[in-house]
Design a protein around this motif. Structure first.
Motif, short mmCIF file in Angstrom:
data_model
loop_
_atom_site.label_atom_id
_atom_site.label_comp_id
_atom_site.label_asym_id
_atom_site.label_seq_id
_atom_site.Cartn_x
_atom_site.Cartn_y
_atom_site.Cartn_z
N ASN A 176 0.75 -1.29 -0.05
CA ASN A 176 -0.09 0.08 0.03
C ASN A 176 1.01 1.27 -0.08
N PHE A 177 1.36 1.80 -1.34
CA PHE A 177 2.53 2.61 -1.31
C PHE A 177 2.43 3.88 -0.80
N SER A 178 0.92 4.73 -0.69
CA SER A 178 0.43 5.74 -0.23
C SER A 178 0.82 5.81 1.25
N LEU A 181 4.39 5.41 2.22
CA LEU A 181 5.14 7.02 2.19
C LEU A 181 4.69 7.75 3.11
N GLN A 182 3.51 7.39 3.84
CA GLN A 182 2.96 8.26 4.95
C GLN A 182 3.89 7.83 6.18
N SER A 333 3.49 10.55 -3.10
CA SER A 333 2.62 9.70 -3.78
C SER A 333 2.32 10.16 -5.24
N SER A 334 2.13 11.29 -5.42
CA SER A 334 1.90 11.85 -6.81
C SER A 334 3.22 11.74 -7.55
N TYR A 337 3.03 8.05 -8.68
CA TYR A 337 2.04 7.79 -9.29
C TYR A 337 1.98 8.08 -10.84
N TRP A 511 -6.10 5.36 -9.17
CA TRP A 511 -6.09 5.21 -7.51
C TRP A 511 -7.41 6.26 -6.94
N ARG A 520 -5.27 13.56 -0.15
CA ARG A 520 -4.59 12.25 -0.20
C ARG A 520 -5.11 11.17 -1.08
N GLN A 521 -4.24 10.23 -1.16
CA GLN A 521 -4.63 9.17 -2.14
C GLN A 521 -4.81 7.87 -1.51
N PHE A 524 -3.69 3.08 -3.71
CA PHE A 524 -2.35 3.22 -4.80
C PHE A 524 -1.30 2.09 -4.31
#
Ligand code: HEM
Length: 538
Positions: A176-178, A181-182, A333-334, A337, A511, A520-521, A524
């Protein structure tokens, strides 16, 4: 006698009186400050509940884009609120010394510790307080100080890379990449602020629910901030705050608890009996030698004892997590992505990194870590990052300001004092005359001077685009942590890509975007595959 007769009349005819009062209230809203001349949804001119619902729907940025496309440069978003999309408005609304102040939207985001509101650099509406605080802490965020924080980013980035390898590349499990990254962004800020990570990456979980808490707070602040009075009835309810103050309930935000614990570790005794139970003191001789943000805030207190106090030191420390983690994670994330969704651009980034690696440009051929200085010589990556900020800016609502009492001319419109005005990054970043006809497309090349064209004109074009960006805000209240977040982003993105091939788990899926004020996303998901680090060709 007359008063009693009037009262009886009102009581006997209360439905009609209520009806008349409601209509009068809605009409006064509609014609408030002469804003009825501006286009926008009819309901928006009658009540702030319209914008509450739009924000509560979690995609207000789409509605704002749609409304500006339909109505032009000025749109009425509420009885007392205008949104501007003309880039000329930026200089007036956010310019230095223009007298505009932040709206009541911002204090809704104030942290609470032991029943005390903590007005911060981000949330204060007092320009005088803001100017003092910003002056006191500014040096901690300057470009020249940045280099001192690089070791903190390095240590968390190394952990991020090794954990990514262990948990995802080796196992082949989807990430869960987003979320991941958090964890990274919160841990970097923890380390930079207190020389201590929260431990999200080590434990691969949301420690003490801090991240969910911050996310929930933004979910709350977005819509409630449209009708700030509601906050006094809910989270900043005076009775609740009073109960917190006397210890009957614990309304302390988890981020504040973490801050307090870290401060107590470093400054274990308190010198001020009045605040001892609320705030740890930074008085004792145990002055920290670590060049982290907390030590800089304590230094600011020592330098300006007339203004800075323990409460402000703690507030600054808390603000770092509130303002600097979610926003950085969203931006990261952006970047990933849009590279993943545009394989042509991803390949170009890999080509840039690999050719630099073959030239022997990087210092680290063991872990793939990229230094800040190295990252500044990767022009294509730089363009990709800027384009991601353009297409998906982190702030998802208008950055609201109050027009000064004398009124102001904003991009050719005279607006009365007291009106809420603002610009949305999502709207501004789609101005075709600035960014090109293809604003909906992710095209990093727009940030690079076009070969064969006049160099000066191309530089001017790129400069104009940069000047229209609102990702970090603008002017007096522009993001103070911009350099810190750029340090993180420009280091971690190339470091990850040197070491891994990142793939979307399902390239056919989009996403999910969730605009809670910061956009937020979700959904992703990626997989990671170890790349052999490209070595110098000699
Ligand atoms: C990519 C990451 C970031 C983004 C997109 C971002 C965005 C923003 C924006 C849009 C504002 C202005 C809000 C307004 O005018 O209404 C702001 C202000 C602020 N940001 Fe950031 N931010 C980021 C990272 C950080 C970091 C890492 C920190 C702290 C270390 C930080 C701390 C602050 C503070 C304290 C303010 C208030 C500044 C003031 O009013 O003087 N931000 N940020």
């Amino acid at each position: 006698m007359a008063a009693q007769t009037l009262l009886e009349l009102v009581l006997q005819n209360w439905p009609a009186v209520l009806g008349v009062a409601t209509v009068a209230y809605l009409l006064s809203n509609r014609f408030n400050h002469g804003l009825n001349k501006y286009p926008g949804p009819f309901l928006a001119s009658l009540t702030d509940w319209w914008r509450f619902w739009v924000v509560y729907g979690r995609r207000p940025e789409l509605e704002h884009i749609r409304l500006h496309e339909k109505h032009g440069d000025v749109v009425r978003l509420g009885p007392n609120s205008l949104s501007f999309s003309d880039p000329k408005a930026l200089k007036t609304i956010y310019g230095l010394n223009k007298g505009f102040t932040k709206s009541e939207f911002y204090p809704v985001q104030q942290a609470v510790a032991s029943g005390h509101r903590l007005p911060s650099l981000f949330s204060t509406t007092s320009e005088a307080f803001h100017a003092q605080l910003r002056r006191s802490v500014n040096s901690a965020f300057s470009m020249s100080t940045l280099i001192q924080y690089e070791p903190f980013v390095d240590s968390t980035t190394e952990l991020f890379l090794s954990q990514t390898e262990k948990l995802y590349a080796k196992t082949g499990e989807a990430c869960n990449f987003s979320r991941w990254l958090q964890f990274y962004a919160f841990d970097v800020i923890g380390e930079m602020t207190y020389s201590k990570r929260h431990g999200f990456l080590e434990e691969n979980r949301d420690i003490d629910g801090i991240i969910d808490y911050v996310a929930n707070l933004f979910d709350y602040a977005g819509p409630i901030g449209q009708i700030p009075f509601l906050d006094v009835l809910i989270l900043k309810n005076p009775i609740w705050l009073l109960l917190g103050k006397y210890g009957f309930v614990d309304g302390t935000f988890p981020v504040a608890k973490f801050a307090r614990a870290r401060m107590l570790e470093r400054y274990p005794t308190s010198s001020d009996p009045k605040t001892a139970t609320i705030l740890p003191s930074t008085e004792p001789s145990a002055e920290s030698k670590k060049p982290d943000l907390l030590s800089k805030f304590v230094q600011a207190k020592n330098d300006r004892p007339d203004f800075m106090n323990d409460s402000l030191v703690m507030t600054m420390a808390i603000s770092m997590a509130f303002a600097g983690s979610e926003t950085t994670a969203i931006s990261l994330s952006s970047v990933f992505y849009y590279l993943l969704k545009n394989p042509r651009c991803m390949e170009e980034v890999y080509r840039e990194l690999d050719s630099k690696a073959r030239e022997g440009f990087f210092g680290d051929y063991e872990n793939g870590l990229v230094t800040w200085t190295e990252s500044q010589s990767l022009p294509y990556l730089d363009a990709c990052i800027k384009e991601a900020f353009r297409v998906h800016p982190a702030p998802g609502l208008t950055l609201e300001r109050i027009v000064p009492p004398q009124g102001a001319d904003i991009a050719g419109h005279f607006v009365k004092g007291g009106t809420i005005v603002g610009c949305s990054a999502w709207v501004l970043h789609r101005r075709k005359e600035i960014f090109g006809e293809d604003v909906e497309v992710y095209r990093p090349e727009r940030w690079l001077p076009e070969p064969g064209k006049d160099k000066e004109a191309e530089e001017k074009r790129v400069k104009e685009m940069a000047g229209t960006m609102l990702h970090f805000g603008q002017g007096a209240r522009t993001c103070i942590g911009k350099n810190i977040s750029l340090l993180e982003i420009y280091k971690v993105v190339p470091s990850v890509l040197r070491r891994f091939e990142v793939r979307l788990q399902d390239p056919t899926k989009e996403w999910t975007v969730h605009n809670a004020w910061f956009v937020r996303q979700l959904n992703f998901n990626t997989t990671f595959h170890r790349r052999k680090l490209v070595k110098p060709s000699s």
